[in-house]
Design a protein around this motif. Structure first.
Motif, PDB file in Angstrom:
ATOM      1  N   ARG A 192       0.842  -1.198   0.000  1.00  0.00           N
ATOM      2  CA  ARG A 192       0.000   0.000   0.000  1.00  0.00           C
ATOM      3  C   ARG A 192       0.877   1.248   0.000  1.00  0.00           C
ATOM      4  O   ARG A 192       1.246   1.763   1.049  1.00  0.00           O
ATOM      5  CB  ARG A 192      -0.918   0.017   1.217  1.00  0.00           C
ATOM      6  CG  ARG A 192      -2.007  -1.047   1.203  1.00  0.00           C
ATOM      7  CD  ARG A 192      -3.011  -0.787   0.110  1.00  0.00           C
ATOM      8  NE  ARG A 192      -4.037  -1.807   0.040  1.00  0.00           N
ATOM      9  CZ  ARG A 192      -5.343  -1.570   0.130  1.00  0.00           C
ATOM     10  NH1 ARG A 192      -5.761  -0.320   0.291  1.00  0.00           N
ATOM     11  NH2 ARG A 192      -6.210  -2.558   0.033  1.00  0.00           N
ATOM     12  N   VAL A 252       5.850   9.560  -3.586  1.00  0.00           N
ATOM     13  CA  VAL A 252       5.040   8.373  -3.356  1.00  0.00           C
ATOM     14  C   VAL A 252       5.973   7.310  -2.825  1.00  0.00           C
ATOM     15  O   VAL A 252       6.922   6.947  -3.487  1.00  0.00           O
ATOM     16  CB  VAL A 252       4.383   7.884  -4.664  1.00  0.00           C
ATOM     17  CG1 VAL A 252       3.651   6.576  -4.421  1.00  0.00           C
ATOM     18  CG2 VAL A 252       3.416   8.930  -5.175  1.00  0.00           C
ATOM     19  N   ALA A 261      -7.389  10.140  -9.748  1.00  0.00           N
ATOM     20  CA  ALA A 261      -6.091   9.474  -9.730  1.00  0.00           C
ATOM     21  C   ALA A 261      -5.054  10.287 -10.499  1.00  0.00           C
ATOM     22  O   ALA A 261      -3.904  10.446 -10.059  1.00  0.00           O
ATOM     23  CB  ALA A 261      -6.208   8.068 -10.315  1.00  0.00           C
ATOM     24  N   ASP A 309       5.797   3.068 -13.657  1.00  0.00           N
ATOM     25  CA  ASP A 309       4.611   2.367 -13.161  1.00  0.00           C
ATOM     26  C   ASP A 309       3.535   2.293 -14.225  1.00  0.00           C
ATOM     27  O   ASP A 309       3.441   3.161 -15.103  1.00  0.00           O
ATOM     28  CB  ASP A 309       4.015   3.095 -11.944  1.00  0.00           C
ATOM     29  CG  ASP A 309       4.926   3.053 -10.730  1.00  0.00           C
ATOM     30  OD1 ASP A 309       5.651   2.059 -10.572  1.00  0.00           O
ATOM     31  OD2 ASP A 309       4.906   4.019  -9.952  1.00  0.00           O
ATOM     32  N   VAL A 318      -0.633   2.161 -14.026  1.00  0.00           N
ATOM     33  CA  VAL A 318      -1.702   2.400 -13.051  1.00  0.00           C
ATOM     34  C   VAL A 318      -3.040   2.043 -13.670  1.00  0.00           C
ATOM     35  O   VAL A 318      -3.364   2.498 -14.772  1.00  0.00           O
ATOM     36  CB  VAL A 318      -1.710   3.863 -12.564  1.00  0.00           C
ATOM     37  CG1 VAL A 318      -2.919   4.127 -11.666  1.00  0.00           C
ATOM     38  CG2 VAL A 318      -0.423   4.189 -11.822  1.00  0.00           C
ATOM     39  N   VAL A 331       0.405  -0.824 -10.370  1.00  0.00           N
ATOM     40  CA  VAL A 331      -0.238  -0.119  -9.258  1.00  0.00           C
ATOM     41  C   VAL A 331      -1.716   0.041  -9.573  1.00  0.00           C
ATOM     42  O   VAL A 331      -2.092   0.400 -10.698  1.00  0.00           O
ATOM     43  CB  VAL A 331       0.399   1.271  -9.029  1.00  0.00           C
ATOM     44  CG1 VAL A 331      -0.311   2.009  -7.901  1.00  0.00           C
ATOM     45  CG2 VAL A 331       1.881   1.143  -8.721  1.00  0.00           C
ATOM     46  N   ALA A 340      -5.183   2.037  -8.419  1.00  0.00           N
ATOM     47  CA  ALA A 340      -5.696   3.184  -7.678  1.00  0.00           C
ATOM     48  C   ALA A 340      -7.131   2.866  -7.258  1.00  0.00           C
ATOM     49  O   ALA A 340      -8.049   2.891  -8.073  1.00  0.00           O
ATOM     50  CB  ALA A 340      -5.656   4.438  -8.537  1.00  0.00           C
ATOM     51  N   THR A 345     -10.105   4.047  -6.065  1.00  0.00           N
ATOM     52  CA  THR A 345     -10.515   5.446  -6.048  1.00  0.00           C
ATOM     53  C   THR A 345     -12.015   5.584  -5.865  1.00  0.00           C
ATOM     54  O   THR A 345     -12.801   5.007  -6.611  1.00  0.00           O
ATOM     55  CB  THR A 345     -10.098   6.131  -7.366  1.00  0.00           C
ATOM     56  OG1 THR A 345      -8.718   5.901  -7.585  1.00  0.00           O
ATOM     57  CG2 THR A 345     -10.360   7.624  -7.295  1.00  0.00           C
ATOM     58  N   ILE A 395      -8.153   8.129  -2.332  1.00  0.00           N
ATOM     59  CA  ILE A 395      -7.489   7.058  -3.066  1.00  0.00           C
ATOM     60  C   ILE A 395      -6.666   6.202  -2.118  1.00  0.00           C
ATOM     61  O   ILE A 395      -5.955   6.717  -1.260  1.00  0.00           O
ATOM     62  CB  ILE A 395      -6.564   7.624  -4.161  1.00  0.00           C
ATOM     63  CG1 ILE A 395      -7.346   8.486  -5.147  1.00  0.00           C
ATOM     64  CG2 ILE A 395      -5.847   6.503  -4.905  1.00  0.00           C
ATOM     65  CD1 ILE A 395      -6.474   9.168  -6.167  1.00  0.00           C
ATOM     66  N   TRP A 421      -3.743   3.373  -2.683  1.00  0.00           N
ATOM     67  CA  TRP A 421      -2.878   2.816  -3.720  1.00  0.00           C
ATOM     68  C   TRP A 421      -2.489   1.391  -3.358  1.00  0.00           C
ATOM     69  O   TRP A 421      -2.122   1.105  -2.224  1.00  0.00           O
ATOM     70  CB  TRP A 421      -1.617   3.669  -3.888  1.00  0.00           C
ATOM     71  CG  TRP A 421      -1.908   5.104  -4.223  1.00  0.00           C
ATOM     72  CD1 TRP A 421      -2.046   6.144  -3.351  1.00  0.00           C
ATOM     73  CD2 TRP A 421      -2.108   5.644  -5.526  1.00  0.00           C
ATOM     74  NE1 TRP A 421      -2.311   7.305  -4.024  1.00  0.00           N
ATOM     75  CE2 TRP A 421      -2.352   7.029  -5.368  1.00  0.00           C
ATOM     76  CE3 TRP A 421      -2.095   5.107  -6.814  1.00  0.00           C
ATOM     77  CZ2 TRP A 421      -2.586   7.877  -6.445  1.00  0.00           C
ATOM     78  CZ3 TRP A 421      -2.324   5.942  -7.897  1.00  0.00           C
ATOM     79  CH2 TRP A 421      -2.562   7.312  -7.706  1.00  0.00           C
ATOM     80  N   SER A 429      -0.049  -1.749  -4.801  1.00  0.00           N
ATOM     81  CA  SER A 429       0.947  -2.241  -5.759  1.00  0.00           C
ATOM     82  C   SER A 429       1.012  -3.760  -5.669  1.00  0.00           C
ATOM     83  O   SER A 429       0.889  -4.345  -4.593  1.00  0.00           O
ATOM     84  CB  SER A 429       2.320  -1.641  -5.483  1.00  0.00           C
ATOM     85  OG  SER A 429       2.803  -2.045  -4.216  1.00  0.00           O
TER      86      SER A 429
END
Length: 724
Positions: free
Chosen positions: A526, A534, A635, A673, A675, A704, A706, A708, A714, A716, A718
């Motif tokens: 997370r 980030v 996001a 990344d 997303v 990753v 999101a 949301t 949000i 996150w 991963s």
């Protein structure tokens, strides 16, 4: 003399790390090093070492990467580690001779041949599915960002075959321990390399001071081990090698020719192994090769008086012996090998019908358990035998212990527990229905971990993590339930089981058992967005803006279309430094109009950078995407506000590809990344999750999600592939 068990203890010395297995049956014994492959330390090589110890050889499993105190990756490993291990073993009073033998698997076979060719204290070599060439450090491994040497000697890199130079995507190489199905990058590199490159990378096997045994699979999908072994035999012949050399080629076997008398984590004897060959063919080859390895080392003359044997070179295509030698049929081979020990109590002395130079260990007393609700109670000396020495169960009164059903099933399969209420392994596993749990439990045990069920009524860390969507608590190698340290918290799922996104993250490892019984591990975390960074709580991943952050001018003239926004006279820096939009005339254009996505248009209009009406942009976008647009916009804004640059992830099947280290488009590096935006109550199917993560890993990006909600913010998540 042995009491029926092969003892083992960790070795932690300067330049020597591993596990020692003293030879059974004599006060002194010859010494053998065992070298693991690219899967890292703590796997099947330990079971193999125990087999050797039962046959009288004092064996050291050398842990040269993937274990505490050594490198995390197969990268720039000093070959001197193997010389130091040989010297340390020979200095022991219970080891005889002036040389040690060495057994290596895959990249460990490469290491065995390299070490034997450079160090006189290493004599006879047995190399399973080896290479005649030195290959680079695997770039799929964490910590290996670019191609480099796998080995060093005297501080200098050992020359290797440059795979990346000759292969478009070296990540596709089946050298990947995760078992990618892509073409063999190693073979393609060999075919395209120059003669000079091949010469530099060739192992000088003619310098090995002892006999050589090579074992290969004709259906090897990792690399062409039969071809590579043939080249070794040819080189030895060309150099008038004074020792005997033999190559055993098994046409139907693949790369997983390893420990005899067991299958390699597969549950169908007729199924295909991910590294090539059928499971049954690999098992038969492993059993037959074991017989020849024993013959190879059985004559100890090379240990005490290393003079050359009669010279000879043989390459034989082996069809393993029929039923009466090693297995009556594929099914019998499966039922026997799946149930027998691969660690403390080896099956070699009980089931091999080959000549054993030492007497077999005496049988152990019967050990039975009683099923009481959801625990199995075991008396006698169970605490010393199972909990204190190997981390099974939890202590009860006196010397008794209580086992979870999956632990009892594993002990039944190993033969350490004879029965539970009269039930053997088959009946007990069928009754409890814990097949997936057993598959995961056994795999992690085979990798050298102790683990406990995550239950409130269990002791220590296992109880601390109960009720958190976790099935097992896995301890670091070398530790157990009596320690507070936890390496992994494992959640088990079947291939068709829906998994709530909210139950993942915070370091939970998802272990997915597919319909063939194969395992795939995913590490979930997370990340948190804080200011311009980030940070992943375990991976330490960071998104940082450049030193000179760009801010667009206000009120730029724009046109809202049905699916995008056009900026006709935007400053060049809008694209070059802000990386907003794309050039209407193509990415090679130096200037001109910009076309913005609707999510970019909504973000910029809300902040007053363009003159388009924000509500109008959002309304058009909702007509195109529905309410999902609001989540995507949130996001996007969070990533931009954190200093990252999100762009369309369409070509990767994601919402965004994200650049985390950006200064200008001219100096653009690869995105870090991928997303995908989902709702907080999203559920994953493991197949879909695997596709996302596999794609991200294949292009060297992190996946990753999101989670949301337009009103609540949000979270996150991963997800990445993991090799425990």
């Amino acid at each position: 003399m042995s009491n029926g068990f092969v003892s083992a203890r960790p070795v932690r010395r300067e330049n020597v790390t591993g596990r020692l297995y003293p030879g059974v049956g004599h006060d002194s014994a010859p010494g053998i090093l065992v070298l693991h492959g690219s899967g890292g330390a703590g796997g099947y090589e330990r079971a193999y070492a125990e087999h050797l110890a039962e046959h009288g050889y004092t064996t050291l499993c050398v842990e040269y990467f993937g274990a505490p105190g050594v490198s995390d990756a197969l990268s720039e490993i000093p070959l001197e580690h193997f010389a130091a291990a040989a010297e340390w073993l020979l200095e022991r009073p219970d080891v005889v001779g002036g040389q040690v033998g060495v057994v290596g698997f895959s990249r460990g076979g490469e290491a065995a041949l390299l070490a034997g060719s450079h160090f006189s204290r290493i004599g006879a070599v047995a190399a399973y599915v080896p290479s005649c060439y030195v290959f680079p450090a695997p770039t799929w491994m964490d910590g290996v960002d670019e191609e480099c040497a796998a080995w060093t000697l005297d501080g200098d890199p050992v020359p290797y075959l440059p795979v990346e130079k000759h292969v478009d995507n070296p990540q596709d190489g089946a050298d990947d321990a995760l078992g990618d199905d892509a073409p063999d990058a190693s073979t393609r590199a060999i075919r395209r390399a120059s003669d000079e490159e091949l010469d530099r990378a060739t192992i000088e096997v003619e310098n090995v001071d002892g006999p050589i045994l090579l074992i290969s699979g004709g259906s090897d999908r990792v690399w062409s081990s039969t071809f590579l072994s043939d080249r070794i035999i040819e080189r030895l012949d060309d150099h008038d090698y004074p020792w005997e050399a033999e190559h055993l080629a098994y046409p139907d076997a693949g790369h997983a020719i390893r420990v005899p008398y067991r299958f390699d984590g597969e549950d169908s004897p007729t199924g295909e192994h991910r590294f090539g060959g059928t499971n049954a063919a690999n098992a038969r080859a492993s059993a037959d090769a074991w017989f020849h390895v024993l013959k190879h080392f059985q004559n100890a003359r090379w240990l005490t008086d290393p003079s050359p044997s009669i010279r000879g070179f043989r390459t034989r295509s082996r069809e393993p012996p029929t039923a009466q030698t090693h297995c009556d049929s594929e099914e019998r081979a499966y039922s026997r090998t799946a149930a027998e020990s691969d660690t403390s109590r080896s099956a070699a002395g009980r089931n091999a019908s080959i000549a054993d130079p030492l007497s077999a260990p005496p049988p152990t007393p019967d050990m039975d358990g009683t099923l009481d609700g959801d625990v199995v109670r075991v008396g006698g000396d169970a605490r010393q035998r199972f909990y204190d020495s190997r981390g099974y169960g939890r202590p009860a009164d006196g010397n008794r212990i209580e086992l979870a059903p999956v632990e009892a099933a594993h002990l039944l399969a190993r033969g350490d527990l004879d029965a539970v209420d009269g039930m053997g392994f088959r009946e007990f596993l069928t009754r409890t229905g814990a097949v997936m749990e057993f598959v995961v439990y056994k795999d992690l045990r085979d990798r050298g971990f102790y683990l406990s069920p995550a239950r409130e009524d269990w002791a220590g860390a296992a109880a601390d993590h109960a009720g958190a969507g976790v099935d097992f608590v896995v301890y670091p190698r070398g530790k157990g339930p009596w320690d507070d340290d936890v390496e992994y918290r494992v959640r088990i799922a079947g291939e068709r089981e829906s998994i709530a996104a909210a139950e993942l993250g915070d370091g939970v490892v998802l272990a997915v058992v597919d319909e063939d019984g194969e395992l795939t591990y995913f590490e979930t975390d997370r990340p948190e967005i804080e200011g311009g960074t980030v940070e992943g709580t375990s991976a330490g991943h960071r998104m940082q803006s450049g030193d000179d952050e760009y801010e667009p001018p206000s009120g730029l003239e724009s046109d809202l279309l049905s699916d995008r926004v056009l900026l006709w006279e935007s400053p060049d820096e809008m694209y070059e430094r802000g990386f907003y939009g794309q050039r209407l005339h193509g990415r090679n254009a130096d200037s001109g109009p910009l076309q913005l996505s609707l999510v970019e248009g909504a973000y910029l209009s809300e902040r007053g950078y363009i003159d388009a009406d924000h509500e109008a942009v959002v309304e058009v976008a909702r007509e195109v995407e529905g309410d999902r647009f609001d989540r995507r916009l949130q996001a996007y804004a969070a990533l931009r506000d954190a200093g990252a640059v999100p762009k369309s992830g369409f070509k990767f099947g994601a919402d965004f590809r994200v650049y985390t280290d950006f200064s200008t488009v001219s100096d653009l590096s690869h995105s870090a990344d991928l997303v995908r935006v989902v709702s907080p109550d999203h559920t994953f199917l493991p197949r879909d999750l695997s596709l996302d993560v596999r794609l991200a890993g294949g292009v060297r990006k992190r996946m990753v999600f999101a989670l949301t909600d337009a009103k609540r913010g949000i979270d996150w998540l991963s997800v990445a592939r993991l090799t425990p």
